[in-house]
Design an enzyme around this catalytic site. Structure first.
Site, mmCIF file in Angstrom:
data_model
loop_
_atom_site.group_PDB
_atom_site.id
_atom_site.type_symbol
_atom_site.label_atom_id
_atom_site.label_comp_id
_atom_site.label_asym_id
_atom_site.label_seq_id
_atom_site.Cartn_x
_atom_site.Cartn_y
_atom_site.Cartn_z
ATOM 1 N N MET A 30 0.870 -1.152 -0.115
ATOM 2 C CA MET A 30 -0.239 -0.017 -0.149
ATOM 3 C C MET A 30 0.880 1.483 0.085
ATOM 4 O O MET A 30 0.343 2.220 0.324
ATOM 5 C CB MET A 30 -1.039 -0.047 1.109
ATOM 6 C CG MET A 30 -1.862 -1.167 1.239
ATOM 7 S SD MET A 30 -3.391 -0.856 1.868
ATOM 8 C CE MET A 30 -2.984 -0.783 3.769
ATOM 9 N N GLY A 31 2.137 1.107 -0.288
ATOM 10 C CA GLY A 31 3.153 2.191 -0.302
ATOM 11 C C GLY A 31 3.357 2.785 1.044
ATOM 12 O O GLY A 31 3.315 1.983 1.985
ATOM 13 N N HIS A 34 8.818 1.364 3.680
ATOM 14 C CA HIS A 34 10.016 1.232 4.486
ATOM 15 C C HIS A 34 10.758 0.051 4.196
ATOM 16 O O HIS A 34 10.552 -0.563 3.338
ATOM 17 C CB HIS A 34 9.535 1.367 5.812
ATOM 18 C CG HIS A 34 8.376 0.080 6.196
ATOM 19 N ND1 HIS A 34 8.829 -1.062 5.916
ATOM 20 C CD2 HIS A 34 6.991 0.333 6.349
ATOM 21 C CE1 HIS A 34 7.599 -1.858 6.455
ATOM 22 N NE2 HIS A 34 6.614 -0.981 6.606
ATOM 23 N N GLY A 36 11.199 -2.604 5.546
ATOM 24 C CA GLY A 36 10.250 -3.917 5.541
ATOM 25 C C GLY A 36 10.102 -4.257 3.953
ATOM 26 O O GLY A 36 10.193 -5.313 3.691
ATOM 27 N N HIS A 37 9.069 -3.531 3.455
ATOM 28 C CA HIS A 37 8.827 -3.615 2.017
ATOM 29 C C HIS A 37 9.832 -3.863 1.369
ATOM 30 O O HIS A 37 9.753 -4.813 0.445
ATOM 31 C CB HIS A 37 7.927 -2.362 1.555
ATOM 32 C CG HIS A 37 6.692 -1.911 2.331
ATOM 33 N ND1 HIS A 37 6.767 -0.643 2.992
ATOM 34 C CD2 HIS A 37 5.684 -2.524 2.496
ATOM 35 C CE1 HIS A 37 5.612 -0.727 3.761
ATOM 36 N NE2 HIS A 37 4.712 -1.571 3.437
ATOM 37 N N GLY A 148 4.716 -10.292 3.859
ATOM 38 C CA GLY A 148 5.169 -10.155 5.402
ATOM 39 C C GLY A 148 4.786 -11.012 6.163
ATOM 40 O O GLY A 148 3.445 -10.835 6.369
ATOM 41 N N SER A 186 6.504 -0.355 10.187
ATOM 42 C CA SER A 186 5.054 -0.400 9.782
ATOM 43 C C SER A 186 4.863 0.910 9.151
ATOM 44 O O SER A 186 5.481 2.217 9.713
ATOM 45 C CB SER A 186 4.256 -0.439 11.018
ATOM 46 O OG SER A 186 2.910 -0.163 10.618
ATOM 47 N N ARG A 188 2.377 2.832 9.409
ATOM 48 C CA ARG A 188 1.538 3.438 10.531
ATOM 49 C C ARG A 188 2.267 3.855 11.761
ATOM 50 O O ARG A 188 2.001 4.690 12.506
ATOM 51 C CB ARG A 188 0.377 2.616 11.113
ATOM 52 C CG ARG A 188 -0.661 2.459 10.036
ATOM 53 C CD ARG A 188 -1.890 1.739 10.567
ATOM 54 N NE ARG A 188 -2.965 1.588 9.731
ATOM 55 C CZ ARG A 188 -3.278 0.580 8.825
ATOM 56 N NH1 ARG A 188 -2.656 -0.490 8.945
ATOM 57 N NH2 ARG A 188 -4.331 0.476 8.113
HETATM 58 P P1 AMP Z 1 1.392 -2.767 3.447
HETATM 59 O O1 AMP Z 1 1.840 -1.901 2.589
HETATM 60 O O2 AMP Z 1 1.499 -2.502 4.766
HETATM 61 O O3 AMP Z 1 -0.071 -3.309 2.888
HETATM 62 O O4 AMP Z 1 2.525 -4.173 3.577
HETATM 63 C C1 AMP Z 1 2.788 -4.608 2.190
HETATM 64 C C2 AMP Z 1 3.439 -5.942 2.357
HETATM 65 O O5 AMP Z 1 4.667 -5.657 3.190
HETATM 66 C C3 AMP Z 1 2.681 -6.960 3.189
HETATM 67 O O6 AMP Z 1 3.272 -8.293 2.772
HETATM 68 C C4 AMP Z 1 3.389 -6.939 4.550
HETATM 69 O O7 AMP Z 1 3.282 -7.775 5.425
HETATM 70 C C5 AMP Z 1 4.778 -6.491 4.239
HETATM 71 N N1 AMP Z 1 5.350 -5.741 5.318
HETATM 72 C C6 AMP Z 1 4.882 -4.615 6.116
HETATM 73 N N2 AMP Z 1 5.855 -4.304 7.300
HETATM 74 C C7 AMP Z 1 6.759 -5.418 7.274
HETATM 75 C C8 AMP Z 1 7.745 -5.691 8.015
HETATM 76 N N3 AMP Z 1 8.025 -4.710 8.893
HETATM 77 N N4 AMP Z 1 8.537 -6.757 7.636
HETATM 78 C C9 AMP Z 1 8.265 -7.322 6.752
HETATM 79 N N5 AMP Z 1 7.321 -7.158 5.867
HETATM 80 C C10 AMP Z 1 6.516 -6.096 6.179
#
Ligand code: AMP
Length: 278
Positions: A30-31, A34, A36-37, A148, A186, A188
Site C-alpha cells: 500500500m506504499g 520502508h 520492511g517492504h 510479510g 510499519s 503506521r
Molecule cells: P502494506 O503496505 O502495509 O500493506 O504491506 C505490504 C507488504 O509488506 C505486506 O506483505 C506486509 O506484510 C509487508 N510488510 C509490512 N511491514 C513489514 C515488516 N516490518 N517486515 C516485513 N514485511 C512487512
C-alpha cells in the site's frame, strides 16, 4: 524501472520478461514504503525472480468506515526512489477504477480465518484483502509473490485462498523487519508521537517475554497470553488482543509450538506484531 498505471502495461512488461526467460516475482503493497517492504523485493529476487513487480495501491475495500483510508500516508515519488534503490523492475500504481472497474460487485471471502484476531475488530478487512490480492494476482500473473509475516493473519488468508482457488503462484513469507530497538517496521509508525513510539516497544517486548517464559518452562498458552497482555497494558496502550494460536487455523493453541500475536492501540494508531513460539 518502469512506472505503469494500467493492466495492459503491466501485462506487456510481464510478457516481455517471461519471453526473456525470467521468473516473475510480485510484491503487493500500500506504499509509504520502508525497509520492511524493500526486504520483500530482495527476497523475491533471492527466491529466483529475476523480474520483480511491486504494486502500490491503497485498497479502499480493506478499510472500515472509521479507519484511516483517507489519511493513509501516500508518497509515490519517495516510494519510486526506494524501489529503484533495490532494483525493482516495474511499479504498478493503479487508480481505484483500474482495480475495481465501474460496477464491480464481485468479492472474494473466506469463512473461518477472517473471524479471528484482527477480523474481530475489522470484520470486512480480510474480504477486502482477499478480493484485491486475487485481482492483482490475475493482473500480474506472477510465478511467486512475497508477503510479510508482519501481517501474519493476512499471510495465512492468502496462502489459504491461493490453495482453495488453485491460483498458480508460489507464496513466500518474509521475516519481520524491525527497527534497531525491536519495533516492527510499519507505515503506521509515522502516526506515533515520540511518547507513543517509546511505549510501542511493549509489543515486541511482550512477544520476547512470551518466548523467554516458554523457554523457562511455561507451556500453557493461556498463561503466556495473560503475560503478554500484562506487558502491553502496562505500556498504557489499549490491547485488542494478545493471543497464542495454531498458525494454520488461528484457533486458540492448546500446546506449543504456536504463533503469538498482539494488537495494541496507542491513541488512534493500531499496531500489530507476532512471533513464532517454540
Ligand atoms: P502494506 O503496505 O502495509 O500493506 O504491506 C505490504 C507488504 O509488506 C505486506 O506483505 C506486509 O506484510 C509487508 N510488510 C509490512 N511491514 C513489514 C515488516 N516490518 N517486515 C516485513 N514485511 C512487512
Amino acid at each position: 524501472m518502469q512506472i505503469v498505471r494500467t493492466v495492459a502495461e503491466v501485462r506487456a512488461a510481464v510478457r516481455a520478461a517471461r519471453a526473456a526467460g525470467h521468473r516473475v516475482g510480485f510484491v503487493p503493497t500500500m506504499g509509504a514504503l520502508h525497509d520492511g517492504h524493500l526486504s520483500l523485493v530482495t527476497l523475491a529476487r533471492d527466491q529466483g525472480a529475476a523480474f520483480v513487480v511491486v504494486s502500490v495501491f491503497v485498497n479502499p475495500t480493506q478499510f472500515g468506515p472509521n479507519e484511516d483510508f483517507a489519511a493513509y500516508p501516500r508518497d509515490l515519488d519517495g516510494d519510486a526512489d526506494k524501489l529503484r534503490s533495490v532494483r525493482a523492475d516495474v511499479v504498478f500504481f493503479p487508480d481505484v477504477e483500474t482495480i475495481y472497474p465501474r460496477g464491480a460487485e464481485t468479492r472474494v471471502s473466506l469463512d473461518a480465518l477472517p473471524k479471528h484476531l484482527c477480523g474481530l475488530d475489522r470484520p470486512h478487512h480480510f474480504g477486502g484483502v482477499a478480493t484485491v490480492v486475487t485481482g492483482l494476482m490475475n493482473i500480474v500473473q506472477p510465478d511467486l509473490a512475497v508477503f510479510g509475516e508482519k501481517d501474519f493473519q493476512q499471510l495465512q488468508v492468502i496462502r489459504r485462498l491461493v490453495r482453495d482457488l488453485h491460483l498458480p503462484v508460489e507464496i513466500v513469507g518474509a521475516p519481520i523487519a524491525r527497527e534497531t530497538d525491536g519495533l516492527a517496521m510499519s507505515s503506521r509508525n509515522a502516526y506515533l508521537s515520540p511518547d507513543e513510539r517509546r511505549r510501542a516497544l511493549a509489543l515486541s517486548k511482550a512477544l520476547a517475554g512470551a518466548q523467554a517464559a516458554a523457554d523457562a518452562g511455561v507451556r500453557d498458552p493461556r498463561q503466556l497470553e495473560a503475560a503478554m497482555r500484562a506487558v502491553c497494558e502496562a505500556s498504557g496502550g489499549q490491547v485488542d488482543y494478545a493471543a497464542v494460536v495454531d498458525p494454520d487455523t488461528l484457533d486458540p493453541a492448546t500446546s506449543l509450538p504456536a504463533r503469538a500475536l498482539v494488537a495494541v492501540r496507542f491513541g488512534r494508531t493500531r499496531l500489530i506484531d507476532n512471533a513464532a513460539l517454540s
